[in-house]
Design a protein around this motif. Structure first.
Motif, PDB file in Angstrom:
ATOM      1  N   SER A 192       0.803  -1.219   0.000  1.00 44.36           N
ATOM      2  CA  SER A 192       0.000   0.000   0.000  1.00 44.36           C
ATOM      3  C   SER A 192       0.839   1.272   0.000  1.00 44.36           C
ATOM      4  CB  SER A 192      -0.937   0.022   1.215  1.00 44.36           C
ATOM      5  OG  SER A 192      -0.203  -0.006   2.424  1.00 44.36           O
ATOM      6  N   ASN A 193       2.178   1.132  -0.001  1.00 44.18           N
ATOM      7  CA  ASN A 193       3.013   2.342   0.018  1.00 44.18           C
ATOM      8  C   ASN A 193       4.363   2.046  -0.622  1.00 44.18           C
ATOM      9  OD1 ASN A 193       3.839   4.960   0.562  1.00 44.18           O
ATOM     10  ND2 ASN A 193       4.484   4.486   2.652  1.00 44.18           N
ATOM     11  N   TYR A 194       4.325   1.575  -1.877  1.00 38.47           N
ATOM     12  CA  TYR A 194       5.542   1.118  -2.546  1.00 38.47           C
ATOM     13  C   TYR A 194       5.710   1.942  -3.819  1.00 38.47           C
ATOM     14  CZ  TYR A 194       9.062  -2.508  -3.683  1.00 38.47           C
ATOM     15  OH  TYR A 194      10.219  -3.184  -3.942  1.00 38.47           O
ATOM     16  N   THR A 195       6.393   3.074  -3.742  1.00 40.92           N
ATOM     17  CA  THR A 195       6.530   3.994  -4.870  1.00 40.92           C
ATOM     18  C   THR A 195       7.928   4.573  -4.929  1.00 40.92           C
ATOM     19  OG1 THR A 195       4.197   4.631  -4.638  1.00 40.92           O
ATOM     20  CG2 THR A 195       5.581   6.043  -5.996  1.00 40.92           C
ATOM     21  N   ALA A 196       8.561   4.485  -6.106  1.00 39.34           N
ATOM     22  CA  ALA A 196       9.835   5.157  -6.372  1.00 39.34           C
ATOM     23  C   ALA A 196       9.543   6.347  -7.273  1.00 39.34           C
ATOM     24  CB  ALA A 196      10.809   4.202  -7.053  1.00 39.34           C
ATOM     25  N   LYS A 197      10.179   7.496  -7.000  1.00 36.77           N
ATOM     26  CA  LYS A 197       9.868   8.686  -7.791  1.00 36.77           C
ATOM     27  C   LYS A 197      11.038   9.660  -7.819  1.00 36.77           C
ATOM     28  CE  LYS A 197       7.494  10.590  -3.735  1.00 36.77           C
ATOM     29  NZ  LYS A 197       6.204  11.110  -3.210  1.00 36.77           N
ATOM     30  N   VAL A 198      11.031  10.485  -8.844  1.00 39.06           N
ATOM     31  CA  VAL A 198      12.014  11.558  -8.992  1.00 39.06           C
ATOM     32  C   VAL A 198      11.278  12.811  -9.449  1.00 39.06           C
ATOM     33  CG1 VAL A 198      13.964  10.044  -9.542  1.00 39.06           C
ATOM     34  CG2 VAL A 198      12.517  10.910 -11.383  1.00 39.06           C
ATOM     35  N   GLY A 199      11.874  13.960  -9.171  1.00 37.63           N
ATOM     36  CA  GLY A 199      11.259  15.210  -9.594  1.00 37.63           C
ATOM     37  C   GLY A 199      11.212  16.220  -8.474  1.00 37.63           C
ATOM     38  N   PRO A 200      10.624  17.379  -8.707  1.00 38.77           N
ATOM     39  CA  PRO A 200      10.557  18.447  -7.699  1.00 38.77           C
ATOM     40  C   PRO A 200       9.911  17.962  -6.396  1.00 38.77           C
ATOM     41  CG  PRO A 200       9.853  19.259  -9.840  1.00 38.77           C
ATOM     42  CD  PRO A 200      10.001  17.778  -9.983  1.00 38.77           C
ATOM     43  N   GLY A 201      10.547  18.310  -5.294  1.00 37.15           N
ATOM     44  CA  GLY A 201       9.998  17.982  -3.988  1.00 37.15           C
ATOM     45  C   GLY A 201      10.299  16.585  -3.493  1.00 37.15           C
ATOM     46  N   THR A 202      10.988  15.772  -4.286  1.00 32.81           N
ATOM     47  CA  THR A 202      11.316  14.421  -3.840  1.00 32.81           C
ATOM     48  C   THR A 202      12.666  14.406  -3.132  1.00 32.81           C
ATOM     49  OG1 THR A 202      12.371  13.854  -5.946  1.00 32.81           O
ATOM     50  CG2 THR A 202      10.020  13.388  -5.735  1.00 32.81           C
ATOM     51  N   ALA A 203      12.836  13.445  -2.239  1.00 32.91           N
ATOM     52  CA  ALA A 203      14.105  13.288  -1.537  1.00 32.91           C
ATOM     53  C   ALA A 203      15.103  12.546  -2.426  1.00 32.91           C
ATOM     54  CB  ALA A 203      13.898  12.525  -0.238  1.00 32.91           C
TER      55      ALA A 203
END
Length: 210
Positions: free
Chosen positions: A65-76
């Motif tokens: 329920s909380n498995y997300t990889a991401k890049v872009g503004p505001g991401t760590a």
């Protein structure tokens, strides 16, 4: 911690066409119980992964329920990669053993043009030198649901040791690379959905121990 144990009724249907020594399919007559002995990783924080067993004993599912990889503004800086390590203790009826024959992974992706995503998985039995690995790549310019299935050939199937209790270790990873995408673009790859539930399905083959 026992995540979930489902009591099966009736006779289970086997995905393995024979006992491995000839003869008819030999599905286990009793339910299997899966215990989680370890759930670790940035993609499966405490309380966000659950395991359930199919009523016919031929499959189990892992729900994230909380498995997300991401890049872009505001991401760590660490958000581009997420992983989950599951150590599952599978209790099977006496006289039987099992192997994982396929795994289906599902999720949602939004990858800007120039970005890319990767989904990796591996699983093996504790103490075994044999590990099954798979990798799937996703190109940028894509938004929508994704699904990938890995199938293990009969000759390559690894069965749990008979009469021994061994963990089934499943390691998964999601990774997103910004690549040449716009600095203001956000890209992500997830193993969940808008309702917060996606099931990764692992199907099993059974045979008798001798």
């Amino acid at each position: 911690m026992v995540l979930r144990a489902l009591a099966a009724t009736g006779v289970a249907a086997s995905l393995f066409g024979s006992s491995g020594l000839g003869g008819k399919p030999v599905p286990p007559p009793a339910p299997i119980v899966i215990e989680s002995v370890a759930v670790n990783g940035s993609g499966c924080p405490a309380g966000t992964a659950a395991v359930s067993v199919a009523p016919d004993n031929t499959a189990f599912t892992v729900t994230y329920s909380n498995y997300t990889a991401k890049v872009g503004p505001g991401t760590a800086p660490t958000d581009y990669r997420k992983n989950c390590q599951l150590g599952l203790l599978v209790h099977v009826p006496g006289g039987y053993t099992y192997a994982v024959v396929s795994a289906t992974y599902r999720g949602f992706a939004s990858l800007a043009p120039g970005a890319s995503g990767t989904q990796r998985a591996s699983y093996h039995f504790q103490g075994s030198a044999r590990t099954t690995d798979s990798t799937h790549h996703f190109e940028g310019g894509f938004t929508g649901n994704w699904q990938e299935t890995d199938t293990v050939d009969v000759a390559a199937r690894v069965f749990a040791p008979c009469g021994q209790t061994r963990n089934l270790d499943i390691d998964t990873e999601l990774r997103v690379e910004a690549g040449t995408s716009s600095p203001g673009a956000t890209s992500f790859l997830e193993m969940d959905s808008t309702d917060g539930s996606i099931k990764t399905v692992y199907r099993l083959a059974w045979k008798r121990c001798h």
